[in-house]
Design an enzyme around this catalytic site. Structure first.
Site, short mmCIF file in Angstrom:
data_model
loop_
_atom_site.label_atom_id
_atom_site.label_comp_id
_atom_site.label_asym_id
_atom_site.label_seq_id
_atom_site.Cartn_x
_atom_site.Cartn_y
_atom_site.Cartn_z
N SER A 221 0.18 8.02 3.38
CA SER A 221 -0.22 6.64 3.65
C SER A 221 0.99 5.90 4.21
O SER A 221 2.14 6.27 3.94
CB SER A 221 -0.64 6.01 2.33
OG SER A 221 -0.58 4.62 2.42
N SER A 222 0.72 4.81 4.94
CA SER A 222 1.84 4.03 5.48
C SER A 222 2.55 3.26 4.36
O SER A 222 3.65 2.75 4.57
CB SER A 222 1.35 3.06 6.56
OG SER A 222 0.38 2.17 6.03
N CYS A 223 1.96 3.19 3.16
CA CYS A 223 2.63 2.45 2.08
C CYS A 223 3.76 3.25 1.43
O CYS A 223 4.40 2.76 0.51
CB CYS A 223 1.64 1.96 1.04
SG CYS A 223 0.97 3.27 0.05
N LYS B 132 2.06 9.57 -3.58
CA LYS B 132 1.97 10.14 -2.23
C LYS B 132 3.33 10.73 -1.79
O LYS B 132 3.36 11.77 -1.14
CB LYS B 132 1.50 9.07 -1.23
CG LYS B 132 0.02 8.75 -1.35
CD LYS B 132 -0.81 9.94 -0.91
CE LYS B 132 -2.29 9.70 -1.00
NZ LYS B 132 -3.08 10.92 -0.74
N TYR C 147 0.74 4.15 -6.29
CA TYR C 147 0.07 5.01 -5.31
C TYR C 147 1.12 5.63 -4.38
O TYR C 147 1.09 6.83 -4.08
CB TYR C 147 -0.93 4.16 -4.54
CG TYR C 147 -1.65 4.86 -3.43
CD1 TYR C 147 -2.67 5.76 -3.71
CD2 TYR C 147 -1.33 4.61 -2.10
CE1 TYR C 147 -3.35 6.39 -2.70
CE2 TYR C 147 -2.01 5.23 -1.08
CZ TYR C 147 -3.03 6.13 -1.37
OH TYR C 147 -3.70 6.75 -0.36
N HIS D 78 -10.23 -2.40 0.25
CA HIS D 78 -9.22 -2.91 1.18
C HIS D 78 -9.78 -4.13 1.91
O HIS D 78 -10.99 -4.40 1.86
CB HIS D 78 -8.82 -1.83 2.18
CG HIS D 78 -7.89 -0.82 1.60
ND1 HIS D 78 -8.31 0.43 1.20
CD2 HIS D 78 -6.57 -0.88 1.30
CE1 HIS D 78 -7.29 1.09 0.70
NE2 HIS D 78 -6.22 0.32 0.74
P1 GDP Z 1 -2.53 -3.42 1.68
O1 GDP Z 1 -2.60 -3.17 3.15
O2 GDP Z 1 -2.03 -2.26 0.90
O3 GDP Z 1 -1.77 -4.68 1.36
O4 GDP Z 1 -4.03 -3.58 1.13
P2 GDP Z 1 -5.26 -4.58 1.34
O5 GDP Z 1 -6.11 -4.08 2.45
O6 GDP Z 1 -5.91 -4.68 0.01
O7 GDP Z 1 -4.68 -6.02 1.70
C1 GDP Z 1 -4.17 -6.34 2.96
C2 GDP Z 1 -3.94 -7.84 3.08
O8 GDP Z 1 -5.20 -8.49 3.18
C3 GDP Z 1 -3.22 -8.50 1.90
O9 GDP Z 1 -2.33 -9.46 2.42
C4 GDP Z 1 -4.36 -9.17 1.15
O10 GDP Z 1 -3.95 -10.28 0.37
C5 GDP Z 1 -5.24 -9.61 2.30
N1 GDP Z 1 -6.64 -9.90 1.94
C6 GDP Z 1 -7.32 -11.01 2.31
N2 GDP Z 1 -8.56 -11.00 1.78
C7 GDP Z 1 -8.67 -9.87 1.08
C8 GDP Z 1 -9.74 -9.28 0.34
O11 GDP Z 1 -10.81 -9.83 0.19
N3 GDP Z 1 -9.50 -8.06 -0.23
C9 GDP Z 1 -8.31 -7.40 -0.06
N4 GDP Z 1 -8.15 -6.19 -0.62
N5 GDP Z 1 -7.28 -7.95 0.61
C10 GDP Z 1 -7.46 -9.15 1.19
#
Ligand code: GDP
Length: 313
Positions: free
Chosen positions: A108-110, A141, A137, A180
């Protein structure tokens, strides 16, 4: 990989595994091995060893993983680190032991440091602290990558590691809290449109930047790497382009046809401010994604609506 090889897709019911399965079928591979969670618990070492010894796959796509968005990662840290460590350790060890010819592990990129220079090159792995919202996570990974590299060094096991960027596609998890951002927001906007709600909440400030890759493009990349990549070094798979969460929300709003307003909730975490992969190694090998974000999101939205409540929530 030959057409008659026995190919095990671990995690074939998930977003990535199901896309890899479809891709293998499209390319004419017929000897495909899959097991549901009820048939084979990948956290059970003895069961996994017996499965590999009995079925003798020649190639393995390791797409089985416990995944989730920013909220799920910080709410269930034990589940994320335990399941992922257990599943990958069992599969990689049993694959080597049973004589698998080649295994592709998906990271993953994380895995990259929170403050890594952008775009992130493969060599930045383990050069700094991780983003705390998903470090459990990420640590699992990273251990998976190191397992592959160690088995290659000590035993000559042909294990390769691909690092995909943020993925989306049909079959994703649309849970309101645990998913996500892309599927979570798509669903929230769709439901707001149906209810004629005037506003939809987007977590965080809207300023973090994310890169997106359609899972069918990732699946093509995985088959490409199985055929053309043999190195110990990890390799990034992405689109090389990012946009802010606010821009993503506008795109999703347009696709859904939601006429209300988007409001941000800065009390929710932003996570990494930017997460963009340097994809120059993949590009140099001759691979590029084909599905642009808006086309891909339109297709996923059509799929989501067609599921009429049957999606994973
Ligand atoms: P990340 O890429 O590992 O940070 O995972 P996410 O996809 O969960 O979040 C990406 C970004 O989208 C973060 O800055 C979240 O705060 C934002 N975000 C905005 N709305 C949402 C939502 O409804 N769900 C999630 N998961 N993230 C959200």
């Amino acid at each position: 990989m030959n057409k008659q090889d026995v190919i095990f897709v671990a995690g074939h019911q998930g977003l990535v595994g199901s896309a890899i399965l479809r891709c293998l079928q499209r390319h004419g591979f017929a000897n495909l091995l899959t097991k549901t969670r009820a048939e084979l618990d990948l956290t059970n070492q003895a069961a996994v060893q017996a499965f590999f010894a009995r079925e003798r796959p020649t190639h393995v796509f390791m797409a089985a993983a416990k995944v989730g968005g920013i909220h799920a990662n910080s709410t269930y840290p034990a589940d994320f680190i335990y399941s992922n460590l257990q599943v990958q350790t069992n599969c990689i060890h049993a694959a080597w032991q049973s004589g698998v010819q080649k295994l592709l592990f998906l990271g993953s990129s994380c895995i990259y440091p929170r403050l890594a220079p952008q775009p992130m090159k493969e060599e930045y792995l383990l050069t700094g602290s991780l983003e705390p919202t998903n470090e459990w996570y990420a640590i699992a990974k990273i251990a998976g990558i190191k397992l592959c590299q160690a088995y290659r060094r000590q035993y000559g096991f042909n294990a390769i590691c691909a690092m995909p960027t943020n993925l989306y596609g049909p079959g994703d998890n649309f849970h309101p809290e645990n998913a996500h951002v892309l599927p979570a927001l798509l669903r929230r906007l769709h439901e707001a449109k149906e209810r004629r709600a005037p506003t939809v909440v987007v977590w965080g400030t809207g300023s973090p930047r994310r890169e997106w890759l359609h899972v069918d493009d990732l699946a093509e990349a995985c088959l490409f790497l199985m055929a053309h990549y043999e190195q110990e070094e990890i390799i990034n798979v992405g689109s090389g382009q990012d946009l802010t969460i606010a821009e993503l929300a506008v795109l999703l709003k347009r696709v859904v046809g939601y006429a209300g307003e988007v409001v941000f909730d800065p009390s929710k975490p932003d996570g990494m401010l930017k997460k963009l992969l340097d994809v120059s190694r993949m590009t140099a090998l001759g691979w590029q994604p084909k599905i642009d974000l808006e086309t891909g999101v339109r297709e996923v939205y059509t799929w989501f609506v067609g599921q009429s409540g049957q999606v994973r929530r």
